[in-house]
Write a protein that holds these residues in place. Structure first.
Motif, PDB file in Angstrom:
ATOM      1  N   SER A  53       0.907  -1.199  -0.075  1.00 45.39           N
ATOM      2  CA  SER A  53       0.098   0.035   0.178  1.00 45.39           C
ATOM      3  C   SER A  53       0.871   1.318   0.032  1.00 45.39           C
ATOM      4  O   SER A  53       1.799   1.192   0.838  1.00 45.39           O
ATOM      5  N   TYR A  54       0.669   2.058  -0.905  1.00 45.81           N
ATOM      6  CA  TYR A  54       1.282   3.519  -0.863  1.00 45.81           C
ATOM      7  C   TYR A  54       0.304   4.509  -0.859  1.00 45.81           C
ATOM      8  O   TYR A  54      -0.432   4.656  -1.652  1.00 45.81           O
ATOM      9  N   SER A  55       0.806   5.340   0.069  1.00 47.75           N
ATOM     10  CA  SER A  55       0.227   6.869  -0.234  1.00 47.75           C
ATOM     11  C   SER A  55       0.888   7.549  -1.244  1.00 47.75           C
ATOM     12  O   SER A  55       1.814   7.223  -1.686  1.00 47.75           O
ATOM     13  N   PHE A  56       0.207   8.483  -1.747  1.00 43.04           N
ATOM     14  CA  PHE A  56       0.832   9.212  -2.954  1.00 43.04           C
ATOM     15  C   PHE A  56       2.259   9.798  -2.620  1.00 43.04           C
ATOM     16  O   PHE A  56       3.116   9.640  -3.379  1.00 43.04           O
ATOM     17  N   GLU A  57       2.323  10.334  -1.388  1.00 40.19           N
ATOM     18  CA  GLU A  57       3.795  10.746  -0.952  1.00 40.19           C
ATOM     19  C   GLU A  57       4.865   9.543  -0.970  1.00 40.19           C
ATOM     20  O   GLU A  57       5.823   9.522  -1.375  1.00 40.19           O
ATOM     21  N   ASP A  81      -4.498   3.811  -3.121  1.00 37.20           N
ATOM     22  CA  ASP A  81      -3.241   3.176  -2.299  1.00 37.20           C
ATOM     23  C   ASP A  81      -2.750   2.086  -2.606  1.00 37.20           C
ATOM     24  O   ASP A  81      -2.666   1.105  -2.064  1.00 37.20           O
ATOM     25  N   ASN A  82      -2.531   1.869  -4.050  1.00 40.29           N
ATOM     26  CA  ASN A  82      -2.190   0.609  -4.354  1.00 40.29           C
ATOM     27  C   ASN A  82      -1.319   0.456  -5.270  1.00 40.29           C
ATOM     28  O   ASN A  82      -0.612   1.342  -5.864  1.00 40.29           O
ATOM     29  N   LEU A  83      -0.543  -0.708  -5.709  1.00 40.87           N
ATOM     30  CA  LEU A  83       0.308  -0.786  -6.764  1.00 40.87           C
ATOM     31  C   LEU A  83       0.326  -0.480  -8.234  1.00 40.87           C
ATOM     32  O   LEU A  83       0.984   0.126  -9.005  1.00 40.87           O
TER      33      LEU A  83
END
Length: 604
Positions: free
Chosen positions: A318-322, A382-384
């Motif tokens: 999971s990735y936030s935009f930052e 918030d995904n790949l």
């Protein structure tokens, strides 16, 4: 009952997550002033008609006069489009978009005389001007892209007649669009949760990816039952469209429709032939991949409706935009510090509209023009997959940035033939980075499958489409009626050849040709495949660590339309008239397939 999460309105989105369009026009007043000025310029363009024949200085005056109107008009159009897409429900934005579209139509009408008048100048006279008049030097290639097609331009009267017949000649394509997009009615089917839903093109795309075989099968059969019912009508629209392509090619003295379509971008037909030849030679790789899909899904039979369901599951990443920005910078670091500096500029200067809001256009894109930043629209999750989308669109934007900062306005854009290469190169670099960075087997499996599915859908599938498209044009040219039965029989055989024995080519798939809008685009689809393959080769060159190869890639980004697309790519290190770049791409596909097979076996 849990409260349904609502999308924010545009005003509720944090400004840091929206693009900043004030560098284009500070406010509505500035836009209106520019609009009025451009509108006045456009009205003056017809006064330039008749001056070209008066010599090189007059030719320069006309070119500069036309471009000086196109350039600010394009800026108005881009601004209005971006404003519209950030909130399509906003009435003011809707009006801006509509007004600029009408402005561009008026612009096109007021300069329609230019190319016929240019080509009316004696060939040798114009060549002497281009060789001997220094004031025309910046525009030599610009003019030659027009005059190279001189042998295929008819008299002004004939060209005007064909232009006036445009609506009639496009009638078959228009009919297909209305029937396919508006008039077809699909039955209700069950979704993953057992709910009855009205089948549509969008719903079908979701259901065909269901993890439940019965849901996939029902969606597939019900969709194609409707297309089968109207197959004779679709055969008629396709035949009418093909006849239009063949007629216009013959009228303009081309050998066939393929040469006519590819000649517009100065692409030799050998590029098309090399693609089809190479893909056919490597079909065993596709057969291996679909057989592996059957094995992993543990299906007794693999059907055409089983080719899109996920086989690895979503990894727990999971990735936030930052966080995604940091990952993107790491993945793209191989492109060098200058490239990264401009990516950081995009991140820090609000070129990106990040999150979804009410009324915002769906999907993602990069857009801009010579005098604006290359903005990016996202609808972030918030995904790949969103990380892949970010680096893809950043590839487009960096291509635009390097072009506009290294070329004059007349060469400040690039051909559709090379447009997807930079974006797909970035995706390939991200794939390499993720495989080297995340040892987790689930992540590895997802990334490898993402790559293999992309290759399957872009290189193999689009080449299958290209083969079919060329076949129907050739058959019509030979006088063979394009009946529904004839088209379906050939399409089924082609599908069986491409997917091999591991997949059952269900009888419904024979009618797939009837629902593909790209068959009305006139030899467009092959470019998806060539672009994807070229990107694979370029990424391998970049990852080699050879500074010269990286510099050659950056020079491609800087080239714009200053040379013909084939020459631009040759300078980047890819000769697309040969099969070498395709062979390298297939070697990469095979390497990734080997990795995926081994990983799947270890995961049970």
């Amino acid at each position: 009952m849990a409260e349904v999460k609502q999308l924010p309105t545009r005003k509720q989105v944090s400004p840091e997550l929206t693009w900043d369009l004030t560098p284009i026009y500070h406010d509505q007043k500035a836009f209106e002033q520019a609009f009025e000025a451009v509108s006045s310029q456009i009205d003056q363009l017809p006064a330039l008609q008749g001056e070209l024949k008066n010599g090189p200085k007059s030719l320069l005056k006309v070119i500069e006069g036309i471009l000086s109107a196109i350039r600010p008009a394009e800026k108005l159009y881009v601004y209005a489009s971006l404003k519209h897409d950030q909130d399509t429900s906003n009435a003011i934005n809707q009006a801006l978009s509509g007004r600029t579209q009408m402005l561009m139509t008026r612009l096109g009408s007021n300069i329609a005389w230019f190319e016929p008048e240019l080509l009316a100048i004696d060939r040798q006279t114009l060549e002497d001007w281009l060789k001997n008049a220094p004031e025309l030097k910046p525009y030599v290639h610009y003019l030659r892209t027009i005059t190279d097609e001189r042998d295929h331009v008819l008299t002004p009267a004939a060209e005007k007649l064909l232009a006036q017949a445009g609506d009639a000649l496009n009638a078959s394509s228009d009919t297909f669009s209305v029937l396919n997009d508006a008039d077809l009615e699909f039955p209700a089917v069950e979704d993953n949760d057992g709910n009855s839903v009205q089948l549509s093109q969008g719903i079908y795309d979701q259901l065909i990816q269901s993890t439940k075989p019965e849901v996939r099968q029902m969606a597939f059969k019900q969709l194609y039952a409707v297309y089968h019912q109207f197959r004779h009508t679709f055969a008629s629209t396709l035949m009418g469209n093909v006849k239009t392509h063949n007629f216009l090619a013959k009228a303009h003295h081309y050998s066939d429709a393929r040469q006519a379509a590819m000649g517009v971008n100065h692409i030799p037909v050998s590029v098309f032939d090399a693609l089809v030849t190479s893909v056919n030679e490597h079909l065993p790789l596709l057969h291996r991949y679909v057989a592996l899909r059957k094995q992993i899904l543990k299906l007794p039979e693999l059907h055409m409706y089983d080719l899109y369901t996920p086989i690895t599951g979503e990894p727990k990443l999971s990735y936030s935009f930052e966080q995604a920005k940091e990952e993107a910078l790491k993945a793209l670091a191989v492109l060098g510090p200058d490239y990264l500096d401009h990516v950081k500029e995009a991140f820090n200067s609000r070129w990106i509209d990040v999150v979804e809001n009410k009324g915002k256009r769906s999907g993602a894109y990069s857009s801009g023009m010579y005098d604006t930043s290359p903005y990016i629209l996202l609808n972030w999750q918030d995904n790949l997959e969103s990380l892949f989308t970010l680096v893809h669109e950043m590839g487009h934007s960096m291509h635009s940035y390097y072009t506009t900062h290294n070329q004059p306005y007349q060469y400040g854009d690039y051909s559709i033939f090379v447009a997807e290469i930079a974006s797909t190169t970035n995706e390939t670099l991200l794939t390499d980075y993720l495989l080297k960075t995340y040892p987790d087997k689930q992540v590895q499996a997802y990334v490898l499958n993402h790559y293999l599915d992309g290759f399957k859908g872009t290189v193999f599938r689009q080449t299958q489409f290209a083969e079919f498209e060329h076949f129907v044009h050739e058959q019509d040219g030979a006088g063979h009626p394009l009946t529904a039965d004839f088209l379906s029989q050939h399409y089924l055989q082609l599908n069986q050849k491409y997917y091999g024995d591991a997949v059952i080519s269900d009888p419904e798939i024979a009618d797939e040709w009837s629902r593909i809008p790209h068959f009305y685009y006139n030899y467009y689809v092959y470019q998806y495949a060539t672009g994807f393959a070229a990107a694979n080769t370029l990424a391998s060159r970049i990852l080699s660590g050879d500074e010269n190869k990286r510099a050659a890639y950056l020079n491609y980004l800087k080239s714009g339309s200053s040379d013909y697309p084939i020459q631009v790519m040759q300078k980047a290190g890819v000769d697309m008239t040969k099969t070498d770049y395709l062979d390298q791409a297939f070697a990469q596909f095979e390497k990734r397939l080997d990795q995926f097979e081994k990983l799947a076996k270890s995961m049970g």
